[in-house]
Design an enzyme around this catalytic site. Sequence first.
Site, PDB file in Angstrom:
ATOM      1  N   ASP A 101       0.996  -0.884  -0.131  1.00 16.19           N
ATOM      2  CA  ASP A 101       0.487  -0.113  -0.049  1.00 16.19           C
ATOM      3  C   ASP A 101       1.086   0.822  -0.280  1.00 16.19           C
ATOM      4  OD1 ASP A 101      -3.120   1.450   0.076  1.00 16.19           O
ATOM      5  OD2 ASP A 101      -1.508   1.519   2.116  1.00 16.19           O
ATOM      6  N   GLU A 137      14.896 -15.547  -0.138  1.00 19.40           N
ATOM      7  CA  GLU A 137      14.937 -16.203   0.391  1.00 19.40           C
ATOM      8  C   GLU A 137      13.542 -18.022   0.865  1.00 19.40           C
ATOM      9  OE1 GLU A 137      15.251 -15.680   4.857  1.00 19.40           O
ATOM     10  OE2 GLU A 137      16.614 -14.467   3.355  1.00 19.40           O
TER      11      GLU A 137
END
Length: 572
Positions: A223, A276
């Site tokens: 956002d 990751e």
Amino acid sequence: MTTTAITAPRTAATFQDDPNWWRQASVYQIYPRSFSDSNGDGIGDLNGITAKVPYLTELGVDAVWLSPFYPSALADGGYDVDDYRNVDPKLGTLEDFDAMAGALHAAGIKLIVDIVPNHSSDRHEWFREALAAPKGSAARSRYIFRDGLGENGELPPSDWDSVFGGPVWERITEPDGTPGQWYMHIFAKEQPDFNWDNPEVRADFLETLRFWSDRGVDGFRIDVAHALTKNLEGTLPSKADLDARGEALYLAGEHPYWDRNEVHGIYAEWRTLFNEYNPPRTAVAEAWVHADRRARYASPDGLGQAFNFDLLQADFDAGQFRRTVTKNLAEAEASGASSTWVFSNHDVVRHATRYGLPVSESSAEGEIMAGQAGKRWLLEGGRQEDVDIELGLRRARAASLLMFALPGSAYLYQGEELGLQEVGSEIPDAERQDPSFFRNKGVEIGRDGCRVPLPWSAGGSSFGFGPGGSHLPQPEWFAGTSVEAQENREDSTLSLYRRALSLRWELQSAETLEWLETGRDDVLAFRRPNGWTSVTNFGTAPFALPAGRLLVASSPAENGELPGAATAWLQA
């Protein structure tokens, strides 16, 4: 026009582990409080979403984007977050979240959640701590506090306006009871802005991203991604000065708080974390920035994808659509991202209504476009009688079918698959919730009209939204647009979306298209790599379709002719 190619064709077996799943995904936005209510309190909840996973599966979406579900006072529809690593008790629990995520994943649907990093709510434990702490404390340094101007600091640090109206600064009362410093809030005063120069803020958001990623979240919608970093050192420029230097500041990345260059250092850290995971977590930026700077957010070293709202703001016009698509595919190719396409969301007038509103004929190149027409309609009171409902729906169906044919990600907003119109003046002022309505003194009726709870059945106290009522009033005409009313109708908007999304999956290929000559300025056609064609008639006169097997059409094609305000797909 050519964009970055992807492995094709997709299969259900490879989709779940494909690191590029997001590039041409169909993503369905859920505004949780208005989707489905499982317990009858009038508020949609996570268990309600879980119960509707079969509906989402049949609709054919690849992913769900969940608008904020965190604890919140709803000063801004949930975008004022009290706790970033929890669920609002009105919506459920973390266990309910896990059950919902598990049900979506079992159905082969990815999960994207909203992250609100520019500001917290004023009920966040950090902000409460900041109010109780003295000036210059570590607690206050997590937010943006400044001394006021004037003899006794009684004037705000600048004359800037907040997005929701009124000043961008709010003065606090110090712990000893005296008038004190001012804090910055680009949006509502209940949404204090974080200080992203503070390492503690950066570390905490990394922890939040890891928290949700570890719970199985596949991606994040960021956002106000362009507003995190700020430069508020020294004497702040005036509003007039910012307006006068506006475009130059924006293009140089030197506006005090919008789209500063330093924000991309934050997203580089986030990308390291996302990578990751296997497959890597995805992210898409909500960044209302100059088109020349949007690619920075979509960088593979940053968030990876950014919304473009250009089609959302365009009129239903062939020339505007072609220019917009061409431009955005070129931008996507340059950044290595895929493009994003969207017509409706929780902040704008639904496109079935926008396309039924009159557009100024005196504007050059459609300067007063459908997006602006929607804003004007809100300002004028949102009267249903001002909308050509039949024309708006025809155009919305045609535009959506065109969008599903484009390479890139297609973002849908809950209810558009029902052809829902915006709910306007039917909502009494006393029952409105949007802070923009109250902060603008009722000048604009706000965004509640696109957030009215969905109609699932043709009857009942809330048209099947839940066993009780609904937190925003639903109009009587919802009965005819409900899922129940459209379920078994081949000509319904719901059936059109289901057919189109199923075909989109089957036909998907490399991210390319080739524009085709149609001989008419008001008809657009393009071919995708594996031999299928999309044709849209933006005009009123019928258009003779090219040879091929008709796969789907937004309006019936008779005698080989596509009527006005319609799209058709054909297989060579």
